[in-house]
Write a protein that holds these residues in place. Structure first.
Motif, mmCIF file in Angstrom:
data_model
loop_
_atom_site.group_PDB
_atom_site.id
_atom_site.type_symbol
_atom_site.label_atom_id
_atom_site.label_comp_id
_atom_site.label_asym_id
_atom_site.label_seq_id
_atom_site.Cartn_x
_atom_site.Cartn_y
_atom_site.Cartn_z
ATOM 1 N N GLU A 62 0.818 -1.218 0.000
ATOM 2 C CA GLU A 62 0.000 0.000 0.000
ATOM 3 C C GLU A 62 0.845 1.259 0.000
ATOM 4 O OE1 GLU A 62 -3.113 0.060 -0.668
ATOM 5 O OE2 GLU A 62 -3.279 -2.119 -0.594
ATOM 6 N N THR A 117 -1.438 -1.573 7.666
ATOM 7 C CA THR A 117 -1.005 -0.515 6.738
ATOM 8 C C THR A 117 -0.610 -1.061 5.360
ATOM 9 O OG1 THR A 117 1.239 -0.691 7.606
ATOM 10 C CG2 THR A 117 -0.168 1.017 8.569
ATOM 11 N N ILE A 161 1.484 2.263 13.503
ATOM 12 C CA ILE A 161 0.543 2.621 12.436
ATOM 13 C C ILE A 161 0.525 4.135 12.234
ATOM 14 C CG2 ILE A 161 -1.905 2.696 11.784
ATOM 15 C CD1 ILE A 161 -2.209 -0.051 13.152
ATOM 16 N N ILE A 207 3.560 5.263 10.357
ATOM 17 C CA ILE A 207 3.517 4.941 8.925
ATOM 18 C C ILE A 207 2.513 5.849 8.200
ATOM 19 C CG2 ILE A 207 2.969 3.125 7.215
ATOM 20 C CD1 ILE A 207 4.147 1.114 9.296
ATOM 21 N N GLU A 208 1.403 6.148 8.865
ATOM 22 C CA GLU A 208 0.425 7.065 8.243
ATOM 23 C C GLU A 208 1.023 8.458 8.046
ATOM 24 O OE1 GLU A 208 -2.970 6.560 10.788
ATOM 25 O OE2 GLU A 208 -3.721 4.846 9.601
ATOM 26 N N ASN A 259 3.330 8.289 5.125
ATOM 27 C CA ASN A 259 2.590 8.297 3.850
ATOM 28 C C ASN A 259 2.173 9.724 3.477
ATOM 29 O OD1 ASN A 259 2.823 5.539 3.707
ATOM 30 N ND2 ASN A 259 0.741 5.106 4.390
#
Ligand code: FNR
Length: 354
Positions: free
Chosen positions: A58, A87, A297, A300-301, A304
């Motif tokens: 993703e 994720t 998480i 990682i968000e 992104n």
């Protein structure tokens, strides 16, 4: 082996509590993407998914191995697996050697497949222990195996193995024997053009540069050893990650992972524009994992989002377009690449739409 286990725990604690990062930088400060005042795309339409070694991720992100071989790894690996599942990023494990030699520790790894049935999981073994390659893959039903190279660490740690003859031959043999792709990775000192060519010729599927500028094994050894002299002397040894990414990309046409001191989505955007397919992070992710998968998480968000902003500002609506974006290479990175005979102007002059 108990000693190995304790040593791994010591490494982990030092990584958490001390400053174990390179003083020298990873080189991304010398890379400038070209700002577009007219991006001509909508930010909410940017697609950061990638296909990596046959599987969809993703985002172009791999958690890279730093922990393994101790009871405490169970908890960390479990949190990492939950985050990778949520994720859709790749999960690279730490060395599985201790768990292979001590089957009672296997559960500290097998948990990742229990939690994340469909995740892209990369097994891990040091090049000195490639005889365990098949077992490492089987233990977690790995989608790929990473073989790590760590001559620097072996040279400066008192217990180190410094016999490197026939390493390439061993890698070639494993590539033939395994039915999953083999990734070869460094551990924080980078991979040069010459070595990338040798590895490609042996049939490796991908190279993780794991360059200098992030976590330093020598730093860990400097804190750990009674005689900290060697660790201090070699603290900053290695090829900075931005440079190693170019060296490897110029040498081979297989997937390249940029890691070692990647800390933000902006670093990642620069690494991908330089030629990486995806990026990896070890230490920052491990630190978050101690506080639970939700922390991983949200890290990682954020990553992104940082990446998407860079892509928006250079007008790249997907990762393939980001790879074609022009960039300027300055300072020490430019100096290095020039001395090594690489053409840096071609990066500045290329154009997104050909
Ligand atoms: C590592 N690294 C590593 N790599 C690997 O393939 N298998 C392993 O078991 C380990 N273990 C390990 C332990 C310690 C204490 C350090 C410092 C490093 C290397 C790691 O995957 C990574 O390449 C480096 O940490 C650099 O990346 P970061 O931390 O700067 O993102």
């Amino acid at each position: 082996v108990k000693l190995t286990s304790n040593r791994k725990l010591e490494h982990l604690i030092l990584c958490l509590c001390r400053d174990v990062e390179h003083k020298k930088k990873s080189g991304f400060q010398d890379i400038e993407l070209i700002h577009r005042a007219l991006p001509e795309i909508n930010k909410d339409e940017i697609d950061i998914s990638v296909n990596f070694l046959g599987k969809k991720l993703e985002s172009p992100f791999m958690i890279t191995g730093i922990t393994g071989g101790h009871e405490i790894s169970y908890k960390i690996n479990k949190e990492l697996a939950k985050a990778a599942k949520a994720t859709g990023v790749a999960l690279g494990l730490g060395s599985q050697r201790v768990a292979i030699e001590n089957p009672e520790l296997e559960y500290t790894y097998t948990i990742v497949r229990e939690v994340a049935e469909d995740a892209f999981i990369i097994g891990n073994i040091g090049v000195s222990h490639v005889k365990y390659a098949k077992k490492a893959v089987e233990m977690v039903d790995a989608d790929a195996l990473a073989i790590h190279l760590n001559p620097l660490q072996e040279a400066i740690q008192p217990e180190g193995i410094t016999h490197s003859k026939k390493t390439l031959e061993k890698i070639g043999k494993i590539v033939k024997e395994l039915d999953v792709p083999v990734i070869v990775k460094e551990t924080g000192a980078g991979i040069c053009y010459e070595d990338a060519k040798l590895l490609k010729n042996k049939g490796v599927a991908a190279i993780d540069v794991a360059g200098a500028g992030g976590t330093s094994w020598s730093a860990v050894e400097a804190y750990r050893s009674k005689n900290s002299h060697l660790g201090k002397l070699y603290w900053d040894w290695g090829i900075p990650t931005a440079i190693s990414t170019v060296e490897v990309r110029e040498a081979v046409d297989i997937p390249v992972i940029a890691s070692g001191g990647i800390r933000t989505g902006l670093d990642a955007a620069k690494a991908i524009a330089l030629g990486a397919d995806i990026v990896g992070m070890a230490l920052p992710i491990m630190k978050k994992a101690f506080f639970g998968y939700k922390e991983v998480i949200s890290f990682i968000e954020n990553f992104n989002e940082e990446l998407k902003i860079a892509m928006y500002l250079v007008g790249a609506k997907n990762i393939e377009e980001l790879k074609k974006c022009p960039l300027v290479i300055r300072g020490k990175v430019r100096e290095w690449l020039h001395e090594r005979g690489f053409d840096t102007k071609k990066y500045a002059r290329r154009s997104l739409h050909g």
